[in-house]
Design a protein around this motif. Structure first.
Motif, PDB file in Angstrom:
ATOM      1  N   UNK A 147     -59.117 -27.284  -7.217  1.00 49.71           N
ATOM      2  CA  UNK A 147     -60.628 -27.218  -6.559  1.00 49.71           C
ATOM      3  C   UNK A 147     -61.356 -26.258  -7.633  1.00 49.71           C
ATOM      4  N   UNK A 148     -60.573 -25.343  -8.257  1.00 50.51           N
ATOM      5  CA  UNK A 148     -61.693 -24.786  -9.314  1.00 50.51           C
ATOM      6  C   UNK A 148     -62.111 -25.628 -10.451  1.00 50.51           C
ATOM      7  N   UNK A 149     -61.081 -26.462 -10.787  1.00 51.18           N
ATOM      8  CA  UNK A 149     -61.527 -27.672 -11.778  1.00 51.18           C
ATOM      9  C   UNK A 149     -62.436 -28.579 -11.276  1.00 51.18           C
ATOM     10  N   UNK A 150     -62.451 -28.919  -9.985  1.00 53.65           N
ATOM     11  CA  UNK A 150     -63.567 -29.764  -9.584  1.00 53.65           C
ATOM     12  C   UNK A 150     -64.744 -29.152  -9.239  1.00 53.65           C
ATOM     13  N   UNK A 151     -64.830 -27.870  -8.976  1.00 57.16           N
ATOM     14  CA  UNK A 151     -65.843 -27.150  -8.703  1.00 57.16           C
ATOM     15  C   UNK A 151     -66.659 -26.973 -10.041  1.00 57.16           C
ATOM     16  N   UNK A 152     -65.812 -26.825 -11.343  1.00 53.98           N
ATOM     17  CA  UNK A 152     -66.460 -26.666 -12.451  1.00 53.98           C
ATOM     18  C   UNK A 152     -67.137 -28.083 -13.051  1.00 53.98           C
ATOM     19  N   UNK A 153     -66.363 -28.983 -12.925  1.00 53.13           N
ATOM     20  CA  UNK A 153     -67.078 -30.507 -13.064  1.00 53.13           C
ATOM     21  C   UNK A 153     -68.259 -30.737 -12.277  1.00 53.13           C
ATOM     22  N   UNK A 154     -68.256 -30.420 -11.016  1.00 53.99           N
ATOM     23  CA  UNK A 154     -69.312 -30.637 -10.178  1.00 53.99           C
ATOM     24  C   UNK A 154     -70.713 -29.812 -10.764  1.00 53.99           C
ATOM     25  N   UNK A 155     -70.292 -28.601 -11.037  1.00 56.20           N
ATOM     26  CA  UNK A 155     -71.405 -27.721 -11.865  1.00 56.20           C
ATOM     27  C   UNK A 155     -72.021 -28.521 -12.877  1.00 56.20           C
ATOM     28  N   UNK A 156     -71.106 -29.023 -13.993  1.00 61.11           N
ATOM     29  CA  UNK A 156     -71.450 -29.629 -15.018  1.00 61.11           C
ATOM     30  C   UNK A 156     -72.383 -31.128 -14.638  1.00 61.11           C
ATOM     31  N   UNK A 157     -71.842 -31.792 -13.981  1.00 66.29           N
ATOM     32  CA  UNK A 157     -72.615 -32.795 -13.437  1.00 66.29           C
ATOM     33  C   UNK A 157     -73.973 -32.802 -12.887  1.00 66.29           C
ATOM     34  N   UNK A 158     -74.087 -31.483 -12.333  1.00 65.26           N
ATOM     35  CA  UNK A 158     -75.314 -31.000 -11.549  1.00 65.26           C
ATOM     36  C   UNK A 158     -76.258 -30.693 -12.703  1.00 65.26           C
ATOM     37  N   UNK A 159     -75.785 -29.764 -13.824  1.00 68.01           N
ATOM     38  CA  UNK A 159     -76.460 -29.355 -14.799  1.00 68.01           C
ATOM     39  C   UNK A 159     -76.893 -30.518 -15.525  1.00 68.01           C
ATOM     40  N   UNK A 160     -76.109 -31.541 -15.658  1.00 66.93           N
ATOM     41  CA  UNK A 160     -76.448 -32.865 -16.623  1.00 66.93           C
ATOM     42  C   UNK A 160     -77.550 -33.629 -15.902  1.00 66.93           C
ATOM     43  N   UNK A 161     -77.329 -34.125 -14.687  1.00 65.63           N
ATOM     44  CA  UNK A 161     -78.353 -34.664 -14.014  1.00 65.63           C
ATOM     45  C   UNK A 161     -79.881 -33.719 -13.820  1.00 65.63           C
ATOM     46  N   UNK A 162     -79.635 -32.317 -13.855  1.00 66.25           N
ATOM     47  CA  UNK A 162     -80.790 -31.639 -13.750  1.00 66.25           C
ATOM     48  C   UNK A 162     -81.723 -31.809 -14.891  1.00 66.25           C
ATOM     49  N   UNK A 163     -80.926 -31.643 -16.335  1.00 65.11           N
ATOM     50  CA  UNK A 163     -81.475 -31.720 -17.449  1.00 65.11           C
ATOM     51  C   UNK A 163     -82.288 -33.223 -17.582  1.00 65.11           C
ATOM     52  N   UNK A 164     -81.853 -34.070 -17.069  1.00 69.04           N
ATOM     53  CA  UNK A 164     -82.755 -35.709 -17.030  1.00 69.04           C
ATOM     54  C   UNK A 164     -83.966 -35.278 -16.351  1.00 69.04           C
ATOM     55  N   UNK A 165     -84.033 -34.252 -15.422  1.00 71.02           N
ATOM     56  CA  UNK A 165     -85.516 -34.016 -14.924  1.00 71.02           C
ATOM     57  C   UNK A 165     -86.154 -32.829 -15.386  1.00 71.02           C
ATOM     58  N   UNK A 166     -85.605 -32.200 -16.258  1.00 69.82           N
ATOM     59  CA  UNK A 166     -86.179 -31.140 -17.007  1.00 69.82           C
ATOM     60  C   UNK A 166     -85.850 -29.753 -16.235  1.00 69.82           C
ATOM     61  N   UNK A 167     -84.800 -29.763 -15.367  1.00 65.06           N
ATOM     62  CA  UNK A 167     -84.386 -28.564 -14.571  1.00 65.06           C
ATOM     63  C   UNK A 167     -82.823 -28.547 -14.606  1.00 65.06           C
ATOM     64  N   UNK A 168     -82.256 -28.218 -15.882  1.00 64.08           N
ATOM     65  CA  UNK A 168     -80.812 -28.149 -16.200  1.00 64.08           C
ATOM     66  C   UNK A 168     -80.506 -27.889 -17.262  1.00 64.08           C
ATOM     67  N   UNK A 169     -79.188 -27.387 -17.697  1.00 62.20           N
ATOM     68  CA  UNK A 169     -78.710 -26.978 -18.916  1.00 62.20           C
ATOM     69  C   UNK A 169     -77.862 -27.991 -19.624  1.00 62.20           C
ATOM     70  N   UNK A 170     -77.578 -29.130 -18.896  1.00 69.53           N
ATOM     71  CA  UNK A 170     -77.117 -30.284 -19.353  1.00 69.53           C
ATOM     72  C   UNK A 170     -75.455 -30.077 -19.284  1.00 69.53           C
ATOM     73  N   UNK A 171     -74.749 -31.320 -19.462  1.00 68.68           N
ATOM     74  CA  UNK A 171     -73.201 -31.114 -19.399  1.00 68.68           C
ATOM     75  C   UNK A 171     -72.723 -30.408 -20.640  1.00 68.68           C
ATOM     76  N   UNK A 172     -71.789 -29.449 -20.312  1.00 67.51           N
ATOM     77  CA  UNK A 172     -71.233 -28.718 -21.623  1.00 67.51           C
ATOM     78  C   UNK A 172     -69.840 -28.574 -21.596  1.00 67.51           C
ATOM     79  N   UNK A 173     -69.110 -29.293 -22.623  1.00 68.32           N
ATOM     80  CA  UNK A 173     -67.881 -28.996 -22.846  1.00 68.32           C
ATOM     81  C   UNK A 173     -67.470 -27.574 -22.899  1.00 68.32           C
ATOM     82  N   UNK A 174     -68.256 -26.815 -23.674  1.00 71.85           N
ATOM     83  CA  UNK A 174     -68.018 -25.340 -23.825  1.00 71.85           C
ATOM     84  C   UNK A 174     -67.878 -24.656 -22.410  1.00 71.85           C
TER      85      UNK A 174
END
Length: 264
Positions: A147-174
């Motif tokens: 669950x912890x890993x899925x939550x982390x991936x969900x967060x990065x996907x959300x950040x990535x799609x958010x950046x597409x519209x100017x409201x996110x930090x993007x997907x981060x392997x860091x």
């Protein structure tokens, strides 16, 4: 995203109840006391990486005291990680899904008191990395590693799609590396709670369990991620992720134990 959310909900429902609210409350009080004492030092207060180490040391020591008083080791370890998660959290642990396992363990007044004196603890100089580490460790302890890993991936996907519209930090392997470090720390502690808690609490140092983030791709938009690494599970993605896993596995806290096991 909907599929991931449903999987998360099912996992949370199945694994609910791993945190003891009384233990979390006791350890949360210890963390707040440490934060206030540090803030009272004014210009001499610890900051950054040293402040992070203070908070981890405080929680681990509180867990040791709980064991000495007769509490079960695994309950104390989960309580320590859960309390740290709430202490570092700015809302993620109150989400509709993850929040089910942390509900009622922190009031609005307690959250406000923590924010007032918590300061800015960091991992490798980054406040976001500290939060990723601690929140992932807390979720792993309260619900499970998957669950912890899925939550982390969900967060990065959300950040990535958010950046597409100017409201996110993007997907981060860091960020995912910091997540994985937190999950690994929780899993390591819970693998042998009493012995490993004692080892980690001697003098906690993040450098023993937090990897270098140098060179890990960050700030990726959806098109950039798809072109270079997508989809998740592709060979290019696996190549980067394997490097993350190797960095975590090579950390001193785990490498030393592996060497000791081989010597036996």
């Amino acid at each position: 995203m909907r599929t991931i959310a449903l999987v998360l909900l099912a996992a949370v429902t199945a694994q609910a109840g791993k945190l003891d609210a009384k233990v979390v409350a006791r350890q949360s009080a210890a963390l707040l006391k440490a934060a206030r004492s540090n803030a009272d030092l004014g210009k001499g207060a610890l900051k950054g990486d040293e402040l992070f180490d203070l908070y981890l040391q405080t929680a681990l020591t509180a867990a040791e005291k709980g064991i000495a008083a007769g509490s079960a080791a695994d309950v104390e370890v989960r309580g320590a990680l859960g309390a740290l998660g709430l202490f570092f959290d700015d809302g993620a642990l109150r989400s509709a899904i993850i929040g089910k396992s942390f509900a009622g363990m922190e009031t609005d007044e307690q959250e406000a008191a923590v924010k007032k004196c918590r300061g800015t603890p960091t991992c490798a100089g980054r406040a976001d990395s500290a939060k990723h580490f601690v929140l992932s460790a807390a979720i792993a302890a309260a619900i499970g590693e998957g669950v912890a890993r899925m939550a982390g991936m969900t967060k990065e996907m959300g950040d990535m799609h958010g950046l597409d519209t100017g409201n996110g930090s993007g997907f981060s392997f860091a960020d995912l590396a910091a997540d994985e470090a937190g999950v690994a720390f929780a899993a390591w502690l819970l693998g042998d709670p009493a012995a490993r808690l004692k080892k980690a609490a001697v003098k906690f140092a993040q450098k023993s369990c937090f990897p270098s983030l140098e060179g890990l791709p960050e700030g990726l938009r959806t098109d950039e991620f798809d072109d270079k690494y997508g989809p998740v599970g592709s060979e290019n993605y696996k190549k980067v992720w394997k490097g993350v896993e190797e960095r975590v596995a090579a950390l001193a806290l785990y490498a030393e134990e592996k060497a000791e096991d081989k010597a036996k």
